[in-house]
Design a protein around this motif. Structure first.
Motif, mmCIF file in Angstrom:
data_model
loop_
_atom_site.group_PDB
_atom_site.id
_atom_site.type_symbol
_atom_site.label_atom_id
_atom_site.label_comp_id
_atom_site.label_asym_id
_atom_site.label_seq_id
_atom_site.Cartn_x
_atom_site.Cartn_y
_atom_site.Cartn_z
ATOM 1 N N ASP A 79 26.623 -10.440 -121.797
ATOM 2 C CA ASP A 79 27.790 -9.699 -121.347
ATOM 3 C C ASP A 79 28.918 -9.932 -122.131
ATOM 4 O O ASP A 79 29.721 -11.227 -121.754
ATOM 5 N N PRO A 80 29.482 -9.043 -122.981
ATOM 6 C CA PRO A 80 30.592 -9.293 -123.954
ATOM 7 C C PRO A 80 31.667 -9.274 -122.969
ATOM 8 O O PRO A 80 32.959 -9.992 -123.432
ATOM 9 N N GLN A 81 31.838 -8.821 -121.867
ATOM 10 C CA GLN A 81 33.018 -8.518 -121.021
ATOM 11 C C GLN A 81 33.473 -10.077 -120.520
ATOM 12 O O GLN A 81 34.577 -10.450 -120.284
ATOM 13 N N THR A 82 32.512 -10.695 -120.092
ATOM 14 C CA THR A 82 32.498 -12.045 -119.452
ATOM 15 C C THR A 82 32.397 -12.992 -120.450
ATOM 16 O O THR A 82 32.752 -14.466 -120.010
ATOM 17 N N GLY A 83 31.503 -12.799 -121.352
ATOM 18 C CA GLY A 83 31.338 -13.927 -122.501
ATOM 19 C C GLY A 83 30.234 -14.549 -121.749
ATOM 20 O O GLY A 83 29.708 -16.024 -122.424
ATOM 21 N N MET A 84 29.281 -14.269 -120.905
ATOM 22 C CA MET A 84 28.246 -15.039 -120.382
ATOM 23 C C MET A 84 26.865 -14.365 -120.421
ATOM 24 O O MET A 84 26.825 -13.361 -120.602
ATOM 25 N N ILE A 85 25.747 -15.146 -120.465
ATOM 26 C CA ILE A 85 24.464 -14.735 -120.506
ATOM 27 C C ILE A 85 24.004 -14.646 -119.041
ATOM 28 O O ILE A 85 23.995 -15.640 -118.404
ATOM 29 N N THR A 86 23.441 -13.410 -118.888
ATOM 30 C CA THR A 86 22.748 -13.387 -117.481
ATOM 31 C C THR A 86 21.315 -12.938 -117.491
ATOM 32 O O THR A 86 21.023 -12.629 -118.733
ATOM 33 N N LEU A 87 20.373 -13.336 -116.599
ATOM 34 C CA LEU A 87 19.286 -12.855 -116.440
ATOM 35 C C LEU A 87 18.996 -11.647 -115.652
ATOM 36 O O LEU A 87 19.518 -11.296 -114.493
ATOM 37 N N GLU A 88 18.565 -10.432 -116.363
ATOM 38 C CA GLU A 88 18.480 -9.116 -115.804
ATOM 39 C C GLU A 88 17.062 -8.624 -115.665
ATOM 40 O O GLU A 88 16.016 -8.977 -116.700
ATOM 41 N N LEU A 89 16.764 -8.071 -114.654
ATOM 42 C CA LEU A 89 15.367 -7.788 -114.332
ATOM 43 C C LEU A 89 15.039 -6.370 -114.950
ATOM 44 O O LEU A 89 15.907 -5.395 -114.585
#
Length: 86
Positions: A64-74
């Motif tokens: 997510d470029p807005q938060t700069g974080m990697i998340t796990l998406e289903l």
């Protein structure tokens, strides 16, 4: 006589000895049920599988470029992934 079920998990963090149980024959009169993560999709083939129940979903790492974080998406898997899982 009610049939017995042997339920076996199968995932990457499971000890090697415990992963091997899914390949062993079930005792007479017992139905073997394996619950697997996507480790089973590309890593192994289990002989004698009769049915596969698959939700058709997978967790994918997304940035997510807005938060700069990697998340796990289903997300839904592709038809070729579904075939490989089966």
């Amino acid at each position: 006589n009610m049939p017995c079920a042997l339920v076996l998990p199968l995932h990457g963090r499971l000890r090697q000895e415990d992963q091997q149980l899914v390949f062993e024959a079930a005792p007479a009169g017992t139905r073997k049920i394996g619950f697997a993560t996507n480790i089973a999709e590309t890593s192994l083939t289990i002989p004698g599988i009769r049915y596969v129940v698959d939700p058709g979903l997978s967790k994918q790492a997304m940035f997510d470029p807005q938060t700069g974080m990697i998340t796990l998406e289903l997300t839904a898997i592709s038809q070729s992934s579904a075939t490989q899982r089966a």
